[in-house]
Design an enzyme around this catalytic site. Structure first.
Site, PDB file in Angstrom:
ATOM      1  CG  ASP A 186      39.580  35.780  29.664  1.00  0.00           C
ATOM      2  OD1 ASP A 186      39.896  34.664  30.100  1.00  0.00           O
ATOM      3  OD2 ASP A 186      39.590  36.807  30.373  1.00  0.00           O
ATOM      4  CG  ASP A 196      39.148  40.598  33.684  1.00  0.00           C
ATOM      5  OD1 ASP A 196      38.426  39.593  33.741  1.00  0.00           O
ATOM      6  OD2 ASP A 196      39.208  41.439  34.602  1.00  0.00           O
TER       7      ASP A 196
HETATM    8  N1  ADE Z   1      40.913  32.875  34.415  1.00  0.00           N
HETATM    9  C1  ADE Z   1      40.824  32.962  33.075  1.00  0.00           C
HETATM   10  N2  ADE Z   1      40.318  34.164  32.691  1.00  0.00           N
HETATM   11  C2  ADE Z   1      40.091  34.854  33.850  1.00  0.00           C
HETATM   12  C3  ADE Z   1      39.593  36.137  34.130  1.00  0.00           C
HETATM   13  N3  ADE Z   1      39.225  36.982  33.174  1.00  0.00           N
HETATM   14  N4  ADE Z   1      39.502  36.511  35.444  1.00  0.00           N
HETATM   15  C4  ADE Z   1      39.890  35.663  36.421  1.00  0.00           C
HETATM   16  N5  ADE Z   1      40.364  34.444  36.212  1.00  0.00           N
HETATM   17  C5  ADE Z   1      40.471  34.032  34.935  1.00  0.00           C
END
Ligand code: ADE
Length: 287
Positions: free
Chosen positions: A225, A227
């Site tokens: 993803d 963040d």
């Molecule tokens: N693991 C996978 N995506 C994450 C995210 N956006 N923040 C923290 N840990 C994650």
């Protein structure tokens, strides 16, 4: 019918997460349930066999599921000391760790792989993070938190799969946050301003404990993803799991290629971490 003991030392371990319970071409030969002074590891340890492509001799690999067999352990509940101590007790000296991560950089797109070279610790001191306490006072160097020798092999293998849909970034700084909630948008932007490339909840204390135990350690990250900084869509568990699943075939092939490469005779000293021997007085007592 799988054995419950295994007599030879196993030098290489894979610490995997979701989607990485099996590896193509590997045979499950034993399931071990070691106990340690720090309790039981996250999951039983599976010993997998695979003929080394370079020698034909069987390569044994230890497989541990970081979040438990059924993904029942939240990141802050992972018994990292027990995991590292249990692996070391069966002979492991080098670890390829796998993690789903969030991306803090536009160019690292969901489903891309990254071999990180730096870490920033944003865990909160809640997790037990060292073996060196209770009268055993030790310090390890951690300027370069990953193992350069393992990293070189991993990068080469990742690039060799580029024609087959694996996109690899050679470096990146990973922020390790406490979780389990994801970051606020302000935090996410702050991490970007610090030079963060990736974010997860798992690289620490795992990497530090491996170093204390004189084990070579490299993480392979897969972005699941963007963040919270990215305004496209907010990160959700469904998004993380969906991308992880969609790309798990690539992840398995990537790890399989790394294990094949590490089984070559030229890497015998690397996988036994000969270069780390004698860095701490105590590593031998961590089992
Ligand atoms: N693991 C996978 N995506 C994450 C995210 N956006 N923040 C923290 N840990 C994650």
């Amino acid at each position: 019918n799988v054995a419950t003991s295994y007599s030879d030392p196993v030098h290489i371990a894979v610490i995997g997460g979701t989607g990485l319970q099996s590896l193509p071409g590997f045979t499950h030969v034993a399931t071990l349930n070691p106990t340690t002074p720090w309790g039981a590891p996250s999951s039983p340890i599976s010993i997998l066999h695979h003929p080394s492509p370079s020698t034909g001799a069987p390569l044994a690999v230890a497989f541990l599921s970081r979040h438990g067999l059924h993904h029942e352990l939240a990141p802050h509940e992972v018994p990292a000391r027990a995991n590292i101590a249990a692996l070391r007790s069966i002979g492991v000296r080098s670890i390829i760790a796998f993690s789903a991560v969030g991306s803090l950089a536009e160019e690292v797109r969901p489903r891309d792989f990254v071999v990180p070279d730096q870490v920033i610790d944003r865990t909160k001191g809640v997790r037990p993070f060292t073996f060196f306490e209770g009268g055993m006072v030790g310090h390890v160097m951690f300027g370069d938190p990953f193992d350069a020798g393992l990293a070189a092999v991993v990068r080469q293998c990742g690039h060799s799969l580029e024609g087959e849909g694996v996109k690899l970034h050679d470096k990146g700084t990973i922020i390790c946050m406490e979780g389990p909630a994801f970051s606020t948008r302000a935090e996410s932007n702050m991490y970007r301003s610090w030079g963060g490339t990736l974010i997860n909840m798992s690289v620490l204390p795992e990497a530090k404990l491996a170093r204390e135990a004189e084990m070579a350690y490299q993480m392979i990250c897969m972005a699941t993803d963007y963040d919270a900084w990215h305004t496209s869509e907010d990160v959700s568990v469904e998004m993380v799991m969906g991308n992880m699943k969609a790309n798990s075939e690539n992840a398995r092939r990537f790890i399989g290629a790394v294990l094949d490469a590490l089984s070559a005779p030229e890497h015998a000293e690397l996988i036994q971490a000969k270069h780390l021997e004698g860095q701490t007085k105590f590593a031998g007592s961590i089992t």
